[in-house]
Design an enzyme around this catalytic site. Structure first.
Site, PDB file in Angstrom:
ATOM      1  N   LEU A 106       0.831  -1.206   0.000  1.00  0.00           N
ATOM      2  CA  LEU A 106       0.000   0.000   0.000  1.00  0.00           C
ATOM      3  C   LEU A 106       0.865   1.256   0.000  1.00  0.00           C
ATOM      4  O   LEU A 106       0.449   2.312  -0.445  1.00  0.00           O
ATOM      5  CB  LEU A 106      -0.903   0.021   1.240  1.00  0.00           C
ATOM      6  CG  LEU A 106      -1.992  -1.039   1.284  1.00  0.00           C
ATOM      7  CD1 LEU A 106      -2.642  -1.075   2.657  1.00  0.00           C
ATOM      8  CD2 LEU A 106      -3.039  -0.788   0.205  1.00  0.00           C
ATOM      9  N   PHE A 148       9.363   4.305   8.380  1.00  0.00           N
ATOM     10  CA  PHE A 148       9.408   3.263   9.411  1.00  0.00           C
ATOM     11  C   PHE A 148       9.183   1.879   8.840  1.00  0.00           C
ATOM     12  O   PHE A 148       9.125   0.908   9.562  1.00  0.00           O
ATOM     13  CB  PHE A 148       8.350   3.530  10.480  1.00  0.00           C
ATOM     14  CG  PHE A 148       8.346   4.952  10.924  1.00  0.00           C
ATOM     15  CD1 PHE A 148       9.436   5.480  11.584  1.00  0.00           C
ATOM     16  CD2 PHE A 148       7.257   5.766  10.664  1.00  0.00           C
ATOM     17  CE1 PHE A 148       9.438   6.803  11.981  1.00  0.00           C
ATOM     18  CE2 PHE A 148       7.261   7.083  11.067  1.00  0.00           C
ATOM     19  CZ  PHE A 148       8.352   7.610  11.724  1.00  0.00           C
ATOM     20  N   LYS A 208       1.845  -3.286   8.761  1.00  0.00           N
ATOM     21  CA  LYS A 208       3.065  -2.476   8.623  1.00  0.00           C
ATOM     22  C   LYS A 208       4.257  -3.251   9.159  1.00  0.00           C
ATOM     23  O   LYS A 208       4.262  -3.704  10.297  1.00  0.00           O
ATOM     24  CB  LYS A 208       2.873  -1.190   9.407  1.00  0.00           C
ATOM     25  CG  LYS A 208       4.087  -0.320   9.455  1.00  0.00           C
ATOM     26  CD  LYS A 208       3.761   1.020  10.069  1.00  0.00           C
ATOM     27  CE  LYS A 208       4.213   2.106   9.131  1.00  0.00           C
ATOM     28  NZ  LYS A 208       3.525   3.335   9.261  1.00  0.00           N
ATOM     29  N   ASP A 236       4.747  13.493  13.993  1.00  0.00           N
ATOM     30  CA  ASP A 236       4.884  13.394  12.539  1.00  0.00           C
ATOM     31  C   ASP A 236       3.543  13.657  11.859  1.00  0.00           C
ATOM     32  O   ASP A 236       3.062  12.858  11.074  1.00  0.00           O
ATOM     33  CB  ASP A 236       5.441  12.012  12.172  1.00  0.00           C
ATOM     34  CG  ASP A 236       5.986  11.970  10.746  1.00  0.00           C
ATOM     35  OD1 ASP A 236       6.202  13.056  10.159  1.00  0.00           O
ATOM     36  OD2 ASP A 236       6.181  10.862  10.225  1.00  0.00           O
TER      37      ASP A 236
END
Ligand SMILES: *[C@@H]1O[C@H](CO)[C@@H](O)[C@H](O)[C@H]1NC(C)=O
Ligand SMILES: *[C@@H]1O[C@H](CO)[C@@H](O)[C@H](O)[C@H]1NC(C)=O
Ligand SMILES: *[C@@H]1O[C@H](CO)[C@@H](O)[C@H](O)[C@H]1NC(C)=O
Ligand SMILES: *[C@@H]1O[C@H](CO)[C@@H](O)[C@H](O)[C@H]1NC(C)=O
Ligand SMILES: *[C@@H]1O[C@H](CO)[C@@H](O)[C@H](O)[C@H]1NC(C)=O
Ligand SMILES: *[C@@H]1O[C@H](CO)[C@@H](O)[C@H](O)[C@H]1NC(C)=O
Length: 779
Positions: A494, A499, A516, A611
């Site tokens: 995606l 990170f 992730k 962030d």
């Protein structure tokens, strides 16, 4: 199933059916209606046709009294949306009866057959029907579509979708919501919401029928000015009708699976709740007024409201104690505080109290000296307090709305409270402190239970083998093999960021997720689990939900809810996309602010996101924004800022104090948020913007426009074609400009930003942030 209706029995002389009814336990009537000749008692209930709502006797909390009420039949707990006999409970439901009277009214009779509640309806009805909307209606079978009476027209404290607040211009009657006294007593409390009694096109929250403490703002054709959140047509359809007979406001929900209700709570706040089905609990979407201490007389006479006191928002001054401990323990502070010792008049003294917001409307007169003011109060036996500030202010009787302020708050004053001499602290210097009455509130118990629950879960997990486990309402621990299967060997990427990369996956229950794979993580497994568990407990509509994780060997993965519309940057910065009109953009800004405000101010442990940027704002199928990647700063640890600053594009979002290596506060998120807001307005990356062909750092240019009062339209994304709410754009631009001030103390908090966006606070013209110029030159 209309089991009890006669037609059903007549038509089906089916033996099986009859057996079925005989065997059925008699506490459910399994019908949505009560007809003439039938009655409802004990544990019997009416169930609406699709099973959503139930009606029957209930007893709130630890109360021993019973009421007829309507609640959500399919949700755990018993959330009451309407009460019939709120002021006249019965002690024995088995011998009490709800029925249609010979006069065609719906009535409740107690054990001795006395009438204790009546619908008082004027047209003769033969049936009461519980509808799937939660509305109880009375009808005449032969004209069955006409509602002769309905509970929506006589709400208690809740307005359901499809319900309304109204004023009947002919009879002068108001359809209003009145709070429960407390969680165990549905009798009318002090707080109510209704259309403005002064006749303007707004609704108000009002205390004891006379003191208005919140207004919705005037209807502007789309929404009430102070609640722009309701302008979101993707969820709400808010309407306002003003005709010859009635003036009313009503709302509908488009998505029927969205369970929501509006309640005037016994704590004086109006709250829109909605049901989080995956967490199986209610969550507020908004509250009014936002500042709890703004609720009129929340703490009663002599009570002191302190929003920062987490044990109990209300306390009593020295020399006073809660007037009723029982109510106080139920967070019902309306009776306030009473004196420990009665006043003696001439022999009394005064307790000084500092940094308070004082109640409005004292008797005031000019006196030259403080001593004169003191004597004026002392000599008047009904005077209970005075305050001196060149003007002498005097209060009589029970003082309401004393509010404790804290360092940094403006407008704090001192007040001198009359006390019997024996109650004065021995050294009654000016430093006398207000003693807070600390009672273990329900919140405290819940917090302890919650912590215990978390500890238990962590304990359980560390003991378990690493196989896929589906635990309701908590984090799932996946094995690496599971995740490989779920993502079909990490085949559908995606995106990727600093990170790690994100892959799409499908759980066995066919829910879609985003997985992730974290990179560059040097944290030990134990610490990782602890952090992840903490992250899993943070849940808010505007934050991307963490479902689970995988931690084994060198692999660290996080499993999130999947957001079908992807990230905001794709919609903003790709030219083809035209979907984001101004209304959506405003909702995205507001939702993002709410998510961050929750992170900063409402979580158990304040979290700085670190962030904030459009790439980290994801959109669900309805374009509702959710902030992603929270907690990365903690997970990645010291390497975090290195990861960030080496990522191109992020630098423009970093606050000056961060770049200068100074300690980080939540205000760095405010700064980044401001930068992001400029991008949402312009539809372009800040550092790629140019004016007149020359490269210029857009926020600097935009801020100059805002400060110098130039035409804001020139700031807008051309794709909006100028179709915007200019007042909103001005408001939003000013906020953005305040957010990017050089000094963090000048930036508003996320909570204040939400209030400004919602229109509850005004925003001044900001100054021009100077360091932007340097940044403009360096980018
Ligand atoms: C009911 O009373 C018990 C004992 O006094 C208490 O522990 C419990 O929290 C109360 N429950 C509610 C819902 O107030
Ligand atoms: C029923 O209500 C009547 C009128 O309110 C009251 O006088 C009577 O005591 C009640 N009976 C019972 C058993 O509660
Ligand atoms: C119905 O009318 C009676 C008598 O006027 C009144 O006491 C009662 O409060 C009314 N009930 C409701 C629900 O309005
Ligand atoms: C129901 O409505 C019909 C038509 O208006 C009327 O004739 C009839 O009397 C009503 N029934 C009752 C019980 O009021
Ligand atoms: C509330 O209003 C009623 C009627 O106006 C009045 O009698 C009563 O004293 C008020 N209650 C308080 C606590 O001020
Ligand atoms: C919103 O509600 C009003 C009145 O209830 C209705 O007339 C209108 O069609 C609805 N609009 C939408 C978009 O659903």
């Amino acid at each position: 199933m209309e089991a009890m209706s006669n037609t059903c029995f007549l038509v089906s002389m089916n033996l099986l059916l009859v057996l079925f009814f005989l065997l059925k336990p008699n506490h459910t009537m399994a019908s949505d209606r009560l007809s003439l000749g039938q009655s409802l008692s004990g544990k019997q209930t009416l169930i609406s046709n699709d099973g959503t709502f139930a009606l029957g006797f209930f007893s709130p909390g630890n109360s021993s009294k019973f009421y007829i009420g309507i609640w959500y039949n399919k949700l755990p707990g018993q959330t009451i949306i309407w009460v019939a006999n709120r002021e006249t409970p019965t002690s024995d439901p088995t011998t009490s009866k709800l029925q249609i009277s010979d006069l065609g009214e719906l009535v409740l009779l107690n054990s001795s057959k006395s009438l204790i509640w009546s619908s008082n309806s004027t047209s003769k009805a033969t049936t009461a029907i519980l509808l799937d909307t939660g509305n109880l209606v009375l009808r005449n079978d032969s004209t069955s579509e006409v509602d002769l009476w309905q509970s929506f027209a006589h709400p208690t404290d809740t307005c359901m979708p499809g319900g309304w607040l109204a004023v009947d211009k002919i009879t002068g009657e108001y359809t209003k919501l009145t709070s429960w006294k407390n969680s165990e007593d549905p009798a009318p409390g002090f707080f109510a919401e209704s259309m403005d009694p002064d006749g303007s096109n707004q609704y108000v929250l009002i205390w004891n029928g006379s003191n208005i403490y919140w207004t919705s703002g005037i209807w502007n054709g789309h929404y009430f000015a102070n609640v722009p959140g309701t302008s979101d047509r993707t969820i709400f359809n808010l309407s306002f009708v003003d005709d010859k007979q009635r003036k009313f406001s009503s709302y509908l929900i488009k998505d029927k699976s969205f369970i929501t209700r509006f309640v005037v709570d016994s704590d004086g706040q109006g709250k829109q709740w909605y049901w989080l089905s995956d967490r199986q609990q209610w969550q507020t979407v908004y509250t009014q007024p936002l500042a709890h201490c703004d609720v009129y007389s929340l703490c009663g006479p002599f009570g002191i409201c302190d929003a920062k006191n987490l044990d109990s928002i209300c306390g009593c001054p020295e020399g006073f104690q809660p007037a009723s401990l029982k109510e106080w323990a139920l967070s019902d502070w309306s009776l306030g505080c009473s004196r420990k010792t009665q006043l003696q008049c001439e022999a009394d003294g005064f307790l000084p109290m500092d940094n308070l917001r004082l109640p409005a409307k004292p008797k005031s007169f000019k006196l030259r000296r403080y001593e004169e003011c003191r004597d004026a109060c002392l000599n008047d036996c009904s005077c209970t307090a005075y305050s001196y500030d060149n003007v002498c202010s005097i209060w009589n009787g029970g003082i309401r709305n004393l509010q404790q302020l804290h360092e940094g708050d403006n407008g704090g004053r001192s007040i001198y409270l009359r006390l019997a001499a024996s109650d004065l602290p021995s050294s009654s210097g000016s430093g006398a402190k207000v003693i807070k009455v600390v009672l273990s509130s329900v919140a405290g118990v819940v917090a302890i239970l919650f912590i215990a629950y978390c500890l238990m879960k962590v304990y359980e997990r560390t003991k378990r083998a690493q196989t896929l486990r589906k635990l309701d309402n908590s984090l799932v621990q996946f094995s690496y093999t599971d995740l490989r299967r779920i993502t079909r060997n990490f085949s559908e990427k995606l995106g990727s960021g600093g990170f790690g990369s994100v892959f799409k996956g499908t759980l066995p229950n066919s829910n879609q997720v985003a997985v992730k794979k974290l990179e560059g993580l040097r944290q030990g497994e134990k610490q990782f689990r602890a952090e992840v568990t903490a992250l899993g407990s943070i849940q808010h509509v505007n934050l991307v939900r963490l479902y689970g994780f995988c931690s084994g060997g060198n692999e660290r993965l996080l499993v999130y809810e999947y957001m079908p519309k992807g990230s905001l940057d794709a919609h903003l910065f790709l030219n083809e996309s035209t979907e984001l009109d101004w209304e959506l953009r405003f909702q995205i800004i507001l939702g993002t602010a709410r998510g961050l405000a929750y992170l900063h101010e409402e979580c158990r442990e304040c979290i700085v996101h670190c962030d904030v940027k459009p790439d980290n704002v994801l959109l669900d199928a309805e374009f509702n924004p959710k902030v992603s990647d929270l907690g990365m700063a903690k997970l990645i640890g010291r390497d975090f800022s290195k990861v960030l600053t080496t990522m191109r594009g992020t630098i423009g979002y970093l606050a000056p104090e961060w770049i200068a290596g100074m300690p980080i506060t939540p205000k760095v998120d405010v700064y980044s948020f401001g930068m992001m807001v400029f991008e949402v307005i312009s539809g372009k990356r800040n550092n790629m913007h140019s004016e007149d062909g020359s490269m210029a750092f857009y926020p600097f240019w935009a801020a100059k426009k805002v400060v110098e009062g130039g035409s804001i339209v020139s700031l807008l994304d051309a794709r909006l074609k100028g179709v915007v709410d200019l007042e909103q754009v001005t408001r939003v631009s000013r906020i953005a400009c305040w957010c990017i001030q050089d000094l963090e103390s000048q930036r508003p908090s996320m909570g204040q930003i939400v209030q400004i966006l919602e229109g509850a606070l005004d925003v001044n013209e900001p100054p021009l942030p100077l360091s932007l110029q340097n940044l403009a030159e360096s980018v």
